[in-house]
Design a protein around this motif. Sequence first.
Motif, short mmCIF file in Angstrom:
data_model
loop_
_atom_site.label_atom_id
_atom_site.label_comp_id
_atom_site.label_asym_id
_atom_site.label_seq_id
_atom_site.Cartn_x
_atom_site.Cartn_y
_atom_site.Cartn_z
N TRP A 227 -95.26 -71.35 9.81
CA TRP A 227 -95.77 -71.21 11.18
C TRP A 227 -97.25 -70.83 11.16
O TRP A 227 -98.05 -71.38 11.91
CB TRP A 227 -94.96 -70.16 11.95
N GLY A 236 -98.35 -79.14 14.57
CA GLY A 236 -96.93 -78.92 14.64
C GLY A 236 -96.32 -79.16 13.28
O GLY A 236 -97.01 -79.59 12.34
N TYR A 238 -92.37 -80.37 11.27
CA TYR A 238 -90.96 -80.73 11.34
C TYR A 238 -90.41 -80.51 9.94
O TYR A 238 -90.81 -81.19 8.99
CB TYR A 238 -90.75 -82.18 11.76
N LYS A 301 -94.52 -80.20 18.32
CA LYS A 301 -94.06 -78.82 18.29
C LYS A 301 -93.73 -78.40 16.85
O LYS A 301 -93.79 -79.21 15.93
CB LYS A 301 -92.82 -78.65 19.18
N ARG A 302 -93.38 -77.13 16.69
CA ARG A 302 -92.99 -76.60 15.37
C ARG A 302 -91.47 -76.49 15.34
O ARG A 302 -90.89 -75.56 15.91
CB ARG A 302 -93.69 -75.27 15.12
N ILE A 303 -90.86 -77.46 14.66
CA ILE A 303 -89.42 -77.65 14.73
C ILE A 303 -88.79 -77.49 13.35
O ILE A 303 -89.32 -77.95 12.34
CB ILE A 303 -89.08 -79.06 15.27
N GLU A 310 -81.76 -79.06 16.35
CA GLU A 310 -83.16 -78.71 16.19
C GLU A 310 -83.50 -77.47 17.02
O GLU A 310 -82.94 -77.27 18.09
CB GLU A 310 -84.07 -79.87 16.64
N GLU A 311 -84.42 -76.66 16.49
CA GLU A 311 -84.91 -75.50 17.25
C GLU A 311 -86.36 -75.24 16.89
O GLU A 311 -86.82 -75.62 15.81
CB GLU A 311 -84.06 -74.26 16.97
N GLU A 312 -87.08 -74.62 17.82
CA GLU A 312 -88.47 -74.30 17.55
C GLU A 312 -88.57 -73.11 16.61
O GLU A 312 -87.76 -72.18 16.66
CB GLU A 312 -89.22 -73.99 18.86
N ILE A 313 -89.57 -73.15 15.74
CA ILE A 313 -89.82 -72.06 14.81
C ILE A 313 -90.60 -70.98 15.55
O ILE A 313 -91.69 -71.24 16.07
CB ILE A 313 -90.61 -72.54 13.59
N ALA A 314 -90.06 -69.78 15.59
CA ALA A 314 -90.71 -68.67 16.28
C ALA A 314 -91.84 -68.10 15.41
O ALA A 314 -91.78 -68.16 14.18
CB ALA A 314 -89.70 -67.58 16.61
#
Length: 326
Positions: A227, A236, A238, A301-303, A310-314
């Motif tokens: 991140w 971003g 993946y 996005k950062r996935i 799939e989820e976003e990287i916090a």
Amino acid sequence: MQIGKLSNEVLREVIISGIDKKNEDIIVGPGVGEDCSVVEFGDEVCVLTTDPITAASNNAGTIGVHICCNDIASAGVRPLGILVTILAPPSAALEDIKRIMEEINEVCRELSVDVIGGHTEVTDAVNRIVLSITAIGKGKRDGFVTTGGAQDGDDIVVTGYAGLEGTAIIAKDYYDSLKDRLDGKLLLRAQNMLKSISVVKTGLLAADYGVHAMHDATEGGVLGAIWEMAEASRKGVYIYKEKLPVKDETIRICRELGLNPYRLISSGSMIIACSDGEGLCRFLGENGIDARVVGKFTDGKRIIATSQGEEEIAPPEADEIYRVKV
């Protein structure tokens, strides 16, 4: 406040936003995710970094030298020297300071790095020994690498293993509490993982190969480092969770303690942005370094892709090691 590094949002708003650049010789200054500062000296640069050791009760000298030299190597530059600050509480014994210096000197011999100065004092401002190290390296003006150089379409290469340093620290510092819950041989293997936290060789080889960006994974683990590299590069990502390398010892210790191995301090792992990730992995493999492509940098996005979807990287928060309760 929460124990651990300040969040990147707070770091940006409270710390970095108030810093003014005053000298043109500073070509890389403070920034979220950037491992080092870079100062220009004609055709050469001086690369600098600094870090304290706060998460480990044992092997502080060993860990301290490695993490700072790893930072220098993430710029593709060989570390030359370190400055050491030791703050000891009145309750500390002289033997404690001696042991830390013995560890520092041992690692410096391994890495051919000099101790070039520092400061040591006893103070009631701390309740346990605090070690802080500044490392210095030198390289060519056109040869250093930053964290923020990733490009669209670059492969994301991860070397080493997620949670390596954190696993070794937990297995050492909490051995007496864990030996009745986990196999003793597993805990000893985990302690020995501390021998694999240097990425100096990795950083220098990758820089020679020709990469766009590097970032060693420390607090916040491999996901935090990915991140931060994306943030510094304004990209971003993946990535595929099943491709993230992690040892069985880490999985079992983290499962027992309810920790996320991919958010656990991970010195010994380098995150690399490269246009030819598979080629880099083969090159590093030929030199005895485990590496694999785990995804790509994108303009989106950062996935992270998992078995559930799939989820976003916090963004990284306090490292998982600060959540250990045994």
